[in-house]
Design an enzyme around this catalytic site. Structure first.
Site, mmCIF file in Angstrom:
data_model
loop_
_atom_site.group_PDB
_atom_site.id
_atom_site.type_symbol
_atom_site.label_atom_id
_atom_site.label_comp_id
_atom_site.label_asym_id
_atom_site.label_seq_id
_atom_site.Cartn_x
_atom_site.Cartn_y
_atom_site.Cartn_z
ATOM 1 N NE ARG A 58 -1.328 -1.839 3.410
ATOM 2 C CZ ARG A 58 -2.317 -2.691 3.523
ATOM 3 N NH1 ARG A 58 -3.523 -2.267 3.722
ATOM 4 N NH2 ARG A 58 -2.097 -3.982 3.461
ATOM 5 C CB THR A 59 3.799 2.445 1.879
ATOM 6 O OG1 THR A 59 3.193 2.056 3.113
ATOM 7 C CG2 THR A 59 4.505 3.772 2.073
ATOM 8 C CE LYS A 86 23.740 -7.032 -11.322
ATOM 9 N NZ LYS A 86 23.704 -6.225 -12.531
ATOM 10 N NE ARG A 108 8.066 0.796 3.672
ATOM 11 C CZ ARG A 108 6.855 0.333 3.974
ATOM 12 N NH1 ARG A 108 6.539 -0.921 3.734
ATOM 13 N NH2 ARG A 108 5.951 1.123 4.506
ATOM 14 C CG HIS A 136 5.648 4.396 8.062
ATOM 15 N ND1 HIS A 136 5.569 5.204 6.946
ATOM 16 C CD2 HIS A 136 5.006 3.239 7.743
ATOM 17 C CE1 HIS A 136 4.895 4.547 6.002
ATOM 18 N NE2 HIS A 136 4.552 3.362 6.469
HETATM 19 C C1 NCD Z 1 3.407 -0.566 8.159
HETATM 20 C C2 NCD Z 1 4.887 -0.546 7.899
HETATM 21 O O1 NCD Z 1 5.354 -0.962 6.858
HETATM 22 O O2 NCD Z 1 5.582 -0.098 8.805
HETATM 23 N N1 NCD Z 1 2.628 -0.775 7.024
HETATM 24 C C3 NCD Z 1 2.376 0.242 6.165
HETATM 25 O O3 NCD Z 1 3.194 1.081 5.897
HETATM 26 N N2 NCD Z 1 1.142 0.286 5.671
HETATM 27 C C4 NCD Z 1 3.035 -1.471 9.245
HETATM 28 C C5 NCD Z 1 3.312 -2.925 9.090
HETATM 29 O O4 NCD Z 1 4.041 -3.367 8.214
HETATM 30 O O5 NCD Z 1 2.796 -3.670 9.919
#
Ligand code: NCD
Length: 319
Positions: A58-59, A86, A108, A136
């Site tokens: 989703r992110t 690599k 990320r 986050h």
């Molecule tokens: C979260 C994350 O990746 O930190 N999810 C997200 O960003 N929607 C929480 C999770 O992974 O549980």
């Protein structure tokens, strides 16, 4: 405009009025998104690169859509198959990307602090899409917008964050944001899933759902972050659900109009009962996803304005 930051790396660095500025703009984008009003001019001519060193559904989709709605050229780097495999270092990857002159870099990474490090090496605006168990920020902002829309305010609320706090960057960012906006935060979970320096967080800690959920306005559930655990933190998932999984009985201790949140991905039957997650009268989980796009649009819009300003100033200085 009171949003001066160059990057969005952590909630920790934001002031309450910057949070409000961002949420106000996101609120307008959320309404326009619902009404199909496009804003393709905002990031027109800008390049956004998404670098996800850790899996995400989703992110990543949310950032991609947000960039497209604002008219940016969006590129997704598949980091799992990239030269990182690599042996290229994070810094070399960053320098290579920097040479392609992106304007916005969404990152990320599984290591806490990696996104900060990268931000120091590039000339563009960097957005942290989750770094290890650290922060986050866009998740906390989208949670804040969801709460503000559901409750009509973002202060003097009692919010319970439940479950695997220790491994959760979502919890850390939310604790920080909700505290800055003068809400009361309660953490509920087994002692093994509480961070070690919990007393510095300015929160109340509970080991029992019934006590912790008493009269709260917001119930925020977290996923068990098994990928960040290196051993047995819970006796069994069944036992965990019994004690800490959100079901109708436990939720009955919260205020009658309390909302239920989860950042996703959800483990139904582990931290949350499926019927609660799907209850449209209580659960705002889908709204969180919707607000995610709007918040990311607002964040990239504000950072792009600051980027243009700083580039303009640099041009004038060297003219
Ligand atoms: C979260 C994350 O990746 O930190 N999810 C997200 O960003 N929607 C929480 C999770 O992974 O549980």
């Amino acid at each position: 405009m009171s949003f001066r930051a160059r990057h969005l790396l952590a909630i920790e660095h934001l002031k309450p009025d910057e949070i409000t500025t961002l949420l106000d703009l996101a609120d307008r984008y959320a309404t326009d998104n619902r009404n199909g009003i496009a804003h393709k001019d905002v990031l027109a001519g800008m390049t956004q690169i998404n670098m996800f060193f850790e899996n995400s559904t989703r992110t990543q989709a949310s950032f991609e859509l947000a960039g497209q709605r604002l008219g940016a050229d969006v590129m997704n780097m598949a980091m799992q198959t990239s030269s990182v495999k690599k042996g290229e270092t994070l810094i070399d990857t960053a320098l290579t990307l920097n040479a392609m002159h992106p304007d916005l870099l969404v990152v990320r990474h599984p290591s806490s602090g990696a996104v900060d490090l990268l931000a120091q090496k590039v000339n563009c605006a960097v957005l942290n899409a989750g770094d290890g168990a650290h922060e986050h920020p866009t998740q906390a902002l989208l949670d804040a917008l969801t709460i503000r829309r559901a409750k009509g305010r973002l202060h003097r609320l009692s919010v319970a964050i439940c479950g695997d706090i220790a491994h959760s960057r979502v919890a850390r960012s939310n604790i920080m944001l909700l505290g800055k906006m003068e809400n009361r935060v309660r953490l509920i979970g087994p002692p093994t899933l509480m961070p070690s320096q919990i007393d510095q967080f300015g929160v109340e800690v509970f080991g029992d759902m019934k006590e912790g959920l008493k009269d709260v306005d917001v119930v925020m559930m977290l996923r068990l972050q098994k990928e960040r655990m290196d051993g047995g933190f819970i006796p069994s998932e069944r036992e965990y659900f019994h004690r800490f999984g959100l079901d109708a009985e436990k939720l009955s201790h919260a205020k009658p109009d309390a909302i239920v949140m989860h950042p996703g991905p959800m483990n139904r039957g582990v931290e949350i009962d499926g019927t609660i997650a799907d209850d449209i009268n209580r659960s705002v989980i889908q709204t969180q996803v919707e607000m995610g796009v709007a918040v990311r649009m607002a964040a990239m819009d504000l950072l792009a304005r600051n980027l243009r300003l700083s580039r303009q100033t640099a041009k004038e200085t060297y003219a």
